[in-house]
Design a protein around this motif. Structure first.
Motif, PDB file in Angstrom:
ATOM      1  N   LEU A  66       1.171  10.684   2.178  1.00 46.02           N
ATOM      2  CA  LEU A  66       2.123  11.666   2.679  1.00 46.02           C
ATOM      3  C   LEU A  66       1.905  11.907   4.168  1.00 46.02           C
ATOM      4  N   SER A  67       2.948  12.343   4.831  1.00 45.37           N
ATOM      5  CA  SER A  67       2.838  12.695   6.238  1.00 45.37           C
ATOM      6  C   SER A  67       1.865  13.860   6.410  1.00 45.37           C
TER       7      SER A  67
ATOM      8  N   ARG B 226       0.467   1.865  11.604  1.00 49.31           N
ATOM      9  CA  ARG B 226      -0.079   2.495  12.806  1.00 49.31           C
ATOM     10  C   ARG B 226      -1.426   3.152  12.506  1.00 49.31           C
ATOM     11  N   TRP B 227      -1.555   3.768  11.337  1.00 45.96           N
ATOM     12  CA  TRP B 227      -2.832   4.374  10.949  1.00 45.96           C
ATOM     13  C   TRP B 227      -3.934   3.322  10.870  1.00 45.96           C
ATOM     14  N   ILE B 228      -3.626   2.209  10.227  1.00 42.09           N
ATOM     15  CA  ILE B 228      -4.626   1.149  10.074  1.00 42.09           C
ATOM     16  C   ILE B 228      -4.985   0.555  11.432  1.00 42.09           C
ATOM     17  N   LYS B 229      -3.985   0.307  12.247  1.00 39.26           N
ATOM     18  CA  LYS B 229      -4.244  -0.276  13.555  1.00 39.26           C
ATOM     19  C   LYS B 229      -5.080   0.664  14.425  1.00 39.26           C
TER      20      LYS B 229
ATOM     21  N   SER C  85       5.682   1.544   8.660  1.00 37.26           N
ATOM     22  CA  SER C  85       5.330   1.575  10.084  1.00 37.26           C
ATOM     23  C   SER C  85       4.250   2.611  10.361  1.00 37.26           C
ATOM     24  N   THR C  86       4.331   3.763   9.688  1.00 44.18           N
ATOM     25  CA  THR C  86       3.311   4.799   9.871  1.00 44.18           C
ATOM     26  C   THR C  86       1.968   4.333   9.324  1.00 44.18           C
ATOM     27  N   LEU C  87       1.968   3.777   8.120  1.00 44.92           N
ATOM     28  CA  LEU C  87       0.720   3.267   7.546  1.00 44.92           C
ATOM     29  C   LEU C  87       0.119   2.179   8.422  1.00 44.92           C
TER      30      LEU C  87
ATOM     31  N   ILE D 106       0.843  -1.198   0.000  1.00 46.99           N
ATOM     32  CA  ILE D 106       0.000   0.000   0.000  1.00 46.99           C
ATOM     33  C   ILE D 106       0.877   1.246   0.000  1.00 46.99           C
ATOM     34  N   MET D 107       1.989   1.176   0.723  1.00 50.28           N
ATOM     35  CA  MET D 107       2.930   2.288   0.767  1.00 50.28           C
ATOM     36  C   MET D 107       3.498   2.585  -0.617  1.00 50.28           C
ATOM     37  N   SER D 108       3.581   1.565  -1.475  1.00 54.50           N
ATOM     38  CA  SER D 108       4.222   1.742  -2.777  1.00 54.50           C
ATOM     39  C   SER D 108       3.235   2.062  -3.898  1.00 54.50           C
TER      40      SER D 108
END
Length: 268
Positions: free
Chosen positions: A212-213, A228-231, A224-226, A143-145
Motif C-alpha cells: 500500500l502507499s 522505485r522502492w527497490i531501486k 512503477s512505485t514498487l 510482486i505487486m499482485s
C-alpha cells in the motif's frame, strides 16, 4: 477482450498511435490491409532506430487489428515474416545488463538496518519489496499482485499466492510461494510479518493488495512505485542506480542461486 492482458493492450495502443501518425503523414488509411503500406510502415519503424522488440510489437498489433492478407494473419504473412527476420539480423536485441551485481551486497546492507520494529514505514516497505524480489525471483508486476488475503504464517515459513498469472503463464493455477524463516534480520518472513502489522490500520478490508502507499489514503501501489522502492534500496546499498533497474534483481538472484548449488531446473 479478456484473452488479452492489460500490459499487452497498453503496448498495442502505443503501437497503434504510431501507426495512425505514420498513416496521417502518408495520407493513407490506418485501417487499410495493403501489404505494401504495412511493409513500408514496419520498414520505416525499423529505420527510425526503434528496437526489434518495438517493430515486433507493431507486427503483432497489426495482426490483431487488421484483416488477413492472402489468407494469412498479417504477422504470419511470409513477406512480413521475412522482413522481421531481416530486422532481427540487422539489429538483434541486446542484453539489458553487461554485468551482474552480487545480492550479498544488498543483504549486508539490509542486515545493517535497525530492527524491523524500529524502521519507518517507508524503509520497511522498500526492504520488504527488495526481499521479495530477491527471494521469489519475480518481476515487479508479479510482486505487486501478491494477494494479501492469501498470506499464511507458520513457525517455519510464510506462504502466499498471486492475484493474476505470471507474465509467461498461459495456463494452470495462480503461482504460489513458500518462504522459509531464517535467523537474523535478513529474514523475509519476519519482514513480511512486520509490514503486515504496521500496515494493518491502513487497510481496506476489501483490498487484496499486499503493498500500500505510505501516504493517505493508502491505495495499492503500482509497478512503477514498487520498482522505485527497490531501486532506491539498491542505491542505498551502494549500487549504481544508473546501471541497474529493479528488474535486475531477477537475473542476479537467479545467478546467485545457481552459484550456491541450486539446480537450474529448480531456479527456472
Amino acid at each position: 477482450m479478456e484473452c488479452v492482458r492489460e500490459s499487452t493492450t497498453a503496448s498495442y495502443e502505443s503501437a497503434w498511435k504510431n501507426r495512425v501518425n505514420w498513416n496521417h503523414e502518408q495520407g493513407s488509411d490506418p485501417l487499410s490491409s495493403s501489404l505494401i503500406t504495412i511493409l513500408q510502415f514496419l520498414t520505416d519503424l525499423a529505420n527510425s532506430n526503434s528496437s526489434y522488440s518495438s517493430v515486433n510489437t507493431s507486427r503483432s498489433m497489426l495482426s490483431s487489428t487488421l484483416d488477413p492478407i492472402d489468407g494469412y494473419k498479417i504477422g504470419e504473412h511470409p513477406t512480413v515474416v521475412q522482413l522481421l527476420k531481416g530486422c532481427f539480423n540487422r539489429k538483434p536485441p541486446k542484453a539489458r545488463y553487461n554485468s551482474l551485481w552480487d545480492p550479498e551486497i544488498v543483504l549486508i546492507y539490509l542486515d545493517s538496518l535497525p530492527n524491523n520494529s524500529d524502521l519507518s514505514a517507508a524503509v520497511l516497505s522498500k526492504k520488504l519489496a527488495t526481499f521479495l524480489a530477491l527471494a521469489t525471483i519475480s518481476r515487479v508486476s508479479e510482486i505487486m499482485s501478491i494477494s494479501f488475503h492469501s498470506l499464511r504464517f507458520s513457525p517455519t515459513a510464510a506462504s502466499f499466492s498471486l492475484t493474476r498469472p505470471k507474465k509467461a503463464q498461459h495456463s494452470g493455477p495462480l503461482k504460489s510461494f513458500v518462504l522459509p524463516r531464517f535467523k537474523g534480520k535478513c529474514c523475509p518472513v519476519e519482514c513480511l510479518e512486520s509490514y503486515v502489522a504496521i500496515s494493518r490500520e491502513w487497510r481496506d478490508p476489501d483490498s487484496s493488495a499486499l503493498f500500500l502507499s505510505i501516504r493517505r489514503p493508502h491505495k495499492p501501489v503500482g509497478s512503477s512505485t514498487l520498482g522505485r522502492w527497490i531501486k532506491t534500496c539498491l542505491s542505498d546499498a551502494g549500487l549504481d542506480p544508473s546501471s541497474f533497474s529493479a528488474h535486475s534483481t531477477r537475473g542476479d538472484a537467479a545467478s546467485k542461486a545457481v552459484k550456491q548449488g541450486i539446480p537450474v531446473d529448480t531456479v527456472l
